[in-house]
Scaffold this active site. Structure first.
Site, PDB file in Angstrom:
ATOM      1  N   ASP A  10       0.876  -1.222  -0.136  1.00  0.00           N
ATOM      2  CA  ASP A  10      -0.121   0.108  -0.246  1.00  0.00           C
ATOM      3  C   ASP A  10       0.808   1.259   0.087  1.00  0.00           C
ATOM      4  O   ASP A  10       1.418   1.452   0.834  1.00  0.00           O
ATOM      5  CB  ASP A  10      -1.057   0.100   1.207  1.00  0.00           C
ATOM      6  CG  ASP A  10      -1.705  -1.048   1.298  1.00  0.00           C
ATOM      7  OD1 ASP A  10      -2.651  -1.402   0.214  1.00  0.00           O
ATOM      8  OD2 ASP A  10      -2.074  -1.676   2.325  1.00  0.00           O
ATOM      9  N   SER A 115       3.456  -6.920   3.581  1.00  0.00           N
ATOM     10  CA  SER A 115       2.368  -5.965   3.687  1.00  0.00           C
ATOM     11  C   SER A 115       1.528  -6.519   4.847  1.00  0.00           C
ATOM     12  O   SER A 115       1.144  -7.746   5.088  1.00  0.00           O
ATOM     13  CB  SER A 115       1.439  -6.012   2.669  1.00  0.00           C
ATOM     14  OG  SER A 115       0.246  -5.190   2.751  1.00  0.00           O
ATOM     15  N   ALA A 116       1.012  -5.280   5.470  1.00  0.00           N
ATOM     16  CA  ALA A 116       0.320  -5.613   6.873  1.00  0.00           C
ATOM     17  C   ALA A 116      -1.023  -5.995   6.452  1.00  0.00           C
ATOM     18  O   ALA A 116      -2.050  -6.403   7.164  1.00  0.00           O
ATOM     19  CB  ALA A 116       0.335  -4.552   7.817  1.00  0.00           C
ATOM     20  N   GLU A 170       9.731   0.879   1.395  1.00  0.00           N
ATOM     21  CA  GLU A 170       8.645   1.177   2.170  1.00  0.00           C
ATOM     22  C   GLU A 170       8.023   2.612   2.044  1.00  0.00           C
ATOM     23  O   GLU A 170       8.933   3.411   1.629  1.00  0.00           O
ATOM     24  CB  GLU A 170       8.766   1.006   3.701  1.00  0.00           C
ATOM     25  CG  GLU A 170       8.316  -0.245   4.415  1.00  0.00           C
ATOM     26  CD  GLU A 170       6.954  -0.388   4.587  1.00  0.00           C
ATOM     27  OE1 GLU A 170       6.336   0.748   4.549  1.00  0.00           O
ATOM     28  OE2 GLU A 170       6.358  -1.428   5.085  1.00  0.00           O
ATOM     29  N   ASP A 171       6.857   2.960   2.373  1.00  0.00           N
ATOM     30  CA  ASP A 171       6.494   4.348   2.182  1.00  0.00           C
ATOM     31  C   ASP A 171       5.902   4.869   3.725  1.00  0.00           C
ATOM     32  O   ASP A 171       5.604   6.103   3.846  1.00  0.00           O
ATOM     33  CB  ASP A 171       5.034   4.599   1.416  1.00  0.00           C
ATOM     34  CG  ASP A 171       3.764   3.925   1.825  1.00  0.00           C
ATOM     35  OD1 ASP A 171       4.093   2.807   2.429  1.00  0.00           O
ATOM     36  OD2 ASP A 171       2.733   4.726   1.931  1.00  0.00           O
TER      37      ASP A 171
END
Ligand code: BG6
Ligand code: MG
Length: 219
Positions: A10, A115-116, A170-171
């Site tokens: 995401d 991803s979580a 990552e963001d």
């Protein structure tokens, strides 16, 4: 030598970070809590239940709801989010991502997803890139979510690689913390402020490419 990349989904591969925000904002509004984009930075990378807790805390309502009610609220957010992701197509890959993923595969490097999101596999399919990934860490298998290093450590293990052989992308602030805590090289996508702890960062996904990252690791 780098042998694999472990990606967040995401906000890195596609712009679903925005959909998470919109769905949370709608739920929060209903509860009489107003959240903005600045607050939302804290939610990025965080599991559904932990995100709800953060929102309730922020609104001074952490004691207002029972566990059962909290589950219903989290479900309500997820239903709204799922409406938004139904129409995702390969055109929703963020700029440069199709090329970057292809470049990684062409160089025979491994690809993992950390991803979580429990919606991750569905989104990979909608984007038409599920087959590119050698492994996907199941967020339900984790004892602790980001910022704990577990998800990236597990990703490396599932790829059959050591930590120094992997790069994490990552963001989210919590995501960079997770990569760093794993001892992995971290690449951030986002503002210098949000990405202040990453080893290197780019403002936009279009700037990601293999040569640049490999050069930075060597230097
Ligand atoms: C992360 C997102 O990838 O997944 C968070 O950054 C989100 O915003 C989390 O809350 C969990 O996602 P889901 O789809 O399982 O609710
Ligand atoms: Mg993210």
């Amino acid at each position: 030598m780098i042998k694999g990349f472990i990606f967040d989904l995401d906000g890195v591969i596609t712009d679903t970070a925005e959909y998470h925000y919109l769905a949370w904002r709608e739920l929060a509004n209903k509860l009489g809590i107003s959240i903005d984009r600045k607050f939302n930075e804290q939610l990025k990378g965080i599991s559904r239940t932990d995100s709800l807790e953060k929102i309730l805390n922020y609104g001074g309502k952490s004691q207002t709801y029972s566990e059962a009610e909290k589950n219903e609220l989290a479900d309500e957010k997820n239903k709204e989010y799922q409406k938004l992701i139904q129409s995702i197509t390969p055109a929703d890959l963020l700029p440069g991502m199709a090329e970057f993923l292809a470049e990684i595969k062409a160089a025979n490097l491994k690809l993992g997803l950390a991803s979580a999101s429990k919606n991750g596999p569905f989104i990979l399919k909608r984007l038409g890139i599920a087959n590119l990934f050698d492994t996907v860490v199941d967020p339900e298998s984790l004892k602790k979510g980001k910022p704990d290093p577990e998800i990236f450590t597990k990703g490396a293990k599932q790829l059959g690689l050591t930590i120094p052989e992997c790069v994490g992308i990552e963001d989210a602030e919590a995501g960079i913390e997770s990569i760093n805590a794993a001892g992995m090289f971290s690449v951030g996508v986002g503002s210098p402020e949000a990405m202040r702890f990453s080893d290197i960062y780019v403002a936009k996904t279009a700037e990601l490419n293999l040569e640049m990252i490999q050069k930075q690791i060597k230097s």
